[in-house]
Design a protein around this motif. Structure first.
Motif, PDB file in Angstrom:
ATOM      1  N   LEU A 117       0.842  -1.194   0.000  1.00 56.00           N
ATOM      2  CA  LEU A 117       0.000   0.000   0.000  1.00 56.00           C
ATOM      3  C   LEU A 117       0.879   1.246   0.000  1.00 56.00           C
ATOM      4  O   LEU A 117       1.663   1.459   0.925  1.00 56.00           O
ATOM      5  N   PHE A 118       0.735   2.029  -1.061  1.00 57.67           N
ATOM      6  CA  PHE A 118       1.425   3.313  -1.151  1.00 57.67           C
ATOM      7  C   PHE A 118       0.415   4.441  -0.948  1.00 57.67           C
ATOM      8  O   PHE A 118      -0.784   4.264  -1.153  1.00 57.67           O
ATOM      9  N   ILE A 119       0.929   5.609  -0.605  1.00 58.23           N
ATOM     10  CA  ILE A 119       0.106   6.817  -0.614  1.00 58.23           C
ATOM     11  C   ILE A 119       0.579   7.651  -1.798  1.00 58.23           C
ATOM     12  O   ILE A 119       1.784   7.904  -1.940  1.00 58.23           O
ATOM     13  N   GLY A 120      -0.363   8.052  -2.643  1.00 59.39           N
ATOM     14  CA  GLY A 120       0.031   8.828  -3.816  1.00 59.39           C
ATOM     15  C   GLY A 120      -0.833  10.055  -4.002  1.00 59.39           C
ATOM     16  O   GLY A 120      -1.988  10.087  -3.570  1.00 59.39           O
ATOM     17  N   THR A 121      -0.268  11.048  -4.640  1.00 56.48           N
ATOM     18  CA  THR A 121      -1.018  12.233  -5.030  1.00 56.48           C
ATOM     19  C   THR A 121      -0.151  13.016  -6.023  1.00 56.48           C
ATOM     20  O   THR A 121       0.918  12.533  -6.430  1.00 56.48           O
ATOM     21  N   PHE A 122      -0.604  14.174  -6.440  1.00 51.69           N
ATOM     22  CA  PHE A 122       0.193  14.941  -7.397  1.00 51.69           C
ATOM     23  C   PHE A 122       1.599  15.243  -6.845  1.00 51.69           C
ATOM     24  O   PHE A 122       2.570  15.227  -7.589  1.00 51.69           O
ATOM     25  N   SER A 123       1.703  15.465  -5.550  1.00 51.16           N
ATOM     26  CA  SER A 123       2.986  15.819  -4.921  1.00 51.16           C
ATOM     27  C   SER A 123       4.090  14.794  -5.175  1.00 51.16           C
ATOM     28  O   SER A 123       5.264  15.123  -5.131  1.00 51.16           O
ATOM     29  N   ASN A 124       3.684  13.531  -5.344  1.00 52.01           N
ATOM     30  CA  ASN A 124       4.699  12.477  -5.515  1.00 52.01           C
ATOM     31  C   ASN A 124       4.370  11.564  -6.691  1.00 52.01           C
ATOM     32  O   ASN A 124       4.772  10.401  -6.717  1.00 52.01           O
ATOM     33  N   ILE A 125       3.648  12.088  -7.659  1.00 48.19           N
ATOM     34  CA  ILE A 125       3.104  11.218  -8.717  1.00 48.19           C
ATOM     35  C   ILE A 125       4.193  10.425  -9.450  1.00 48.19           C
ATOM     36  O   ILE A 125       4.046   9.218  -9.654  1.00 48.19           O
ATOM     37  N   ASP A 126       5.288  11.056  -9.814  1.00 47.35           N
ATOM     38  CA  ASP A 126       6.305  10.309 -10.558  1.00 47.35           C
ATOM     39  C   ASP A 126       6.995   9.266  -9.683  1.00 47.35           C
ATOM     40  O   ASP A 126       7.276   8.149 -10.122  1.00 47.35           O
ATOM     41  N   ALA A 127       7.235   9.627  -8.428  1.00 48.99           N
ATOM     42  CA  ALA A 127       7.898   8.692  -7.512  1.00 48.99           C
ATOM     43  C   ALA A 127       7.026   7.461  -7.273  1.00 48.99           C
ATOM     44  O   ALA A 127       7.510   6.324  -7.306  1.00 48.99           O
ATOM     45  N   VAL A 128       5.741   7.665  -7.059  1.00 50.25           N
ATOM     46  CA  VAL A 128       4.868   6.526  -6.755  1.00 50.25           C
ATOM     47  C   VAL A 128       4.606   5.699  -8.022  1.00 50.25           C
ATOM     48  O   VAL A 128       4.466   4.473  -7.961  1.00 50.25           O
ATOM     49  N   LEU A 129       4.618   6.364  -9.161  1.00 51.80           N
ATOM     50  CA  LEU A 129       4.474   5.638 -10.417  1.00 51.80           C
ATOM     51  C   LEU A 129       5.696   4.746 -10.671  1.00 51.80           C
ATOM     52  O   LEU A 129       5.556   3.566 -11.036  1.00 51.80           O
ATOM     53  N   GLU A 130       6.872   5.272 -10.423  1.00 54.29           N
ATOM     54  CA  GLU A 130       8.090   4.471 -10.617  1.00 54.29           C
ATOM     55  C   GLU A 130       8.133   3.296  -9.644  1.00 54.29           C
ATOM     56  O   GLU A 130       8.486   2.177 -10.017  1.00 54.29           O
ATOM     57  N   ALA A 131       7.750   3.550  -8.401  1.00 56.39           N
ATOM     58  CA  ALA A 131       7.726   2.472  -7.399  1.00 56.39           C
ATOM     59  C   ALA A 131       6.730   1.392  -7.804  1.00 56.39           C
ATOM     60  O   ALA A 131       6.996   0.193  -7.645  1.00 56.39           O
ATOM     61  N   SER A 132       5.593   1.809  -8.367  1.00 54.11           N
ATOM     62  CA  SER A 132       4.582   0.841  -8.812  1.00 54.11           C
ATOM     63  C   SER A 132       5.125   0.006  -9.967  1.00 54.11           C
ATOM     64  O   SER A 132       4.983  -1.214  -9.993  1.00 54.11           O
ATOM     65  N   LEU A 133       5.771   0.674 -10.922  1.00 52.10           N
ATOM     66  CA  LEU A 133       6.295  -0.040 -12.088  1.00 52.10           C
ATOM     67  C   LEU A 133       7.373  -1.045 -11.676  1.00 52.10           C
ATOM     68  O   LEU A 133       7.500  -2.106 -12.283  1.00 52.10           O
ATOM     69  N   ARG A 134       8.129  -0.723 -10.649  1.00 52.63           N
ATOM     70  CA  ARG A 134       9.187  -1.635 -10.188  1.00 52.63           C
ATOM     71  C   ARG A 134       8.619  -2.889  -9.536  1.00 52.63           C
ATOM     72  O   ARG A 134       9.236  -3.942  -9.587  1.00 52.63           O
ATOM     73  N   SER A 135       7.425  -2.771  -8.924  1.00 50.73           N
ATOM     74  CA  SER A 135       7.041  -3.855  -8.013  1.00 50.73           C
ATOM     75  C   SER A 135       5.624  -4.390  -8.172  1.00 50.73           C
ATOM     76  O   SER A 135       5.249  -5.326  -7.475  1.00 50.73           O
ATOM     77  N   ALA A 136       4.841  -3.821  -9.085  1.00 53.08           N
ATOM     78  CA  ALA A 136       3.428  -4.212  -9.122  1.00 53.08           C
ATOM     79  C   ALA A 136       3.030  -4.810 -10.468  1.00 53.08           C
ATOM     80  O   ALA A 136       3.541  -4.408 -11.507  1.00 53.08           O
ATOM     81  N   GLU A 137       2.107  -5.775 -10.429  1.00 49.25           N
ATOM     82  CA  GLU A 137       1.498  -6.276 -11.675  1.00 49.25           C
ATOM     83  C   GLU A 137       0.160  -5.595 -11.921  1.00 49.25           C
ATOM     84  O   GLU A 137      -0.242  -5.390 -13.051  1.00 49.25           O
ATOM     85  N   ARG A 138      -0.523  -5.303 -10.829  1.00 47.29           N
ATOM     86  CA  ARG A 138      -1.817  -4.638 -10.933  1.00 47.29           C
ATOM     87  C   ARG A 138      -1.868  -3.572  -9.847  1.00 47.29           C
ATOM     88  O   ARG A 138      -1.529  -3.854  -8.689  1.00 47.29           O
ATOM     89  N   VAL A 139      -2.228  -2.383 -10.245  1.00 47.00           N
ATOM     90  CA  VAL A 139      -2.345  -1.285  -9.296  1.00 47.00           C
ATOM     91  C   VAL A 139      -3.799  -0.819  -9.245  1.00 47.00           C
ATOM     92  O   VAL A 139      -4.432  -0.644 -10.290  1.00 47.00           O
ATOM     93  N   VAL A 140      -4.307  -0.658  -8.059  1.00 47.66           N
ATOM     94  CA  VAL A 140      -5.616  -0.033  -7.888  1.00 47.66           C
ATOM     95  C   VAL A 140      -5.403   1.318  -7.201  1.00 47.66           C
ATOM     96  O   VAL A 140      -4.842   1.388  -6.106  1.00 47.66           O
TER      97      VAL A 140
END
Lengths: 240, 240
Positions: A117-140
């Motif tokens: 579980l990550f917390i995301g918003t505009f403030s960290n959008i690129d960081a959370v997107l990169e973290a998702s791409l590194r580790s997730a198959e499906r993101v909700v």
């Protein structure tokens, strides 16, 4: 590796979007997600999200620093409200902060059984997107909404996230809510603050004199951290 | 008298949109709402909506005419599926029909406690709008969605309904979901069928060879009746 993205527009709908091994990105654009990012970016050691006011008061009586908000207002007993600007480096660096808000912390509770579980918003959008791409198959993307009703600003974050994935050719659309969010983002992105001024929540912010927070919360990559919820200790920490 | 309009995007969210004395318009664009309108327009005396397959089978064994669909397919035991074209004047005039579908009948169950419950869709949009204006202070469009997930086509009906209210200067926006639906409708209305082709449900209709129903279900005012759910007898009848 391409990634399936879905957007769940209310914590109450999460059971219908949930799949095994999901990564969930909880978003509460106004303002809990930005506030959490700001705390961690300013060096807070960890955040203890709690759903109820009574629990937050208990922590306060035990000497914890407490951020607490209901209906866009700081609770009287608390050290901070839900304005990112409350959480300066001087006040939070190296500290542990207990945090409860009208919607954001409830959304974390709803999704706490997911794989990560990550917390995301505009403030960290690129960081959370990169973290998702590194580790997730499906993101909700789990929108906090307002008392389980759907809101514009959280949908817009979902649309922005989807667009960025699409630009990287990594997007597999999970369901119609992604298409709806992308359409909304397409219409809003060139004048985001103006667009959001018609939303229910913007009016609430104005009524409480904190509309300056809105502009901050819509800026991209101002606090590039990845808040990660640790299930065992029930705390949010910056992911490294 | 101006009317408050809200849009609830999933049956599971209805408890969070519910207020006292609400009029609820249940919409399941693909295809239950259009099918119900078609039945009543072709003279069916009443419709008994049931949520479960077992209950529908029981009625069938008692000699009732039964329409039953799951996952866009007609159930084998039933007389009809969920295609409006199944319900010809010859087959339904003067008859009582038991009806169960994947999503539409569940939405009726979710809202059955409201003051008055109409069934609406593009097929009867002007009729149901006029009936609402005559008798309601607050209307909630309850989208059937898909297994409690939000869908494009039901949101589009909500947006069309809101636009029509606005054109009559009767619209008070209840919450952000109305703004989202209106935005979506604005983008889609000039090429509605093409727009809807990207939706999840359209793909399901194509897979089952019933995409011709989609065009029918998006046409306005083809079956200008107002299906009304009678709580006491648990039946839908045309309102007069």
């Amino acid at each position: 590796m391409r990634m399936i993205l879905d957007i769940c527009t209310s914590p109450a709908l999460y059971p219908y979007y949930k799949k095994e091994n999901d990564t969930v990105v909880v978003v509460d654009v106004f303002r809990a997600s930005a506030t959490i990012c700001k705390m961690l970016h300013n060096g807070a050691e960890s955040i203890i999200p709690v759903a109820g006011i009574e629990e937050a008061k208990q922590y306060k009586s035990e000497g914890f620093l407490v951020g607490a908000e209901r209906n866009a207002r700081k609770c009287d007993f608390a050290d901070f409200g839900n304005s990112p600007s409350d959480y300066t480096l001087e006040r939070v660096s190296g500290k542990e902060v207990v945090f409860t808000t009208t919607n954001g912390t409830q959304a974390i509770q709803a999704a706490r059984g997911c794989r990560q579980l990550f917390i995301g918003t505009f403030s960290n959008i690129d960081a959370v997107l990169e973290a998702s791409l590194r580790s997730a198959e499906r993101v909700v993307i789990l929108c906090a909404g307002w008392e389980n009703r759907i809101n514009i600003e959280d949908m817009l974050f979902g649309g922005a996230f989807a667009e960025k994935l699409g630009e990287k050719d990594e997007l597999i659309i999970g369901s119609d809510s992604v298409r709806i969010a992308m359409e909304l983002w397409q219409q809003a992105k060139d004048h985001l603050l103006e667009y959001v001024k018609k939303s229910d929540h913007y009016h609430r912010l104005v009524e409480n004199g904190v509309e300056a927070d809105a502009a901050y919360c819509l800026q991209m990559n101002t606090a590039p951290v990845v808040p990660y919820y640790h299930k065992n200790e029930k705390k949010i920490r910056a992911s490294h």
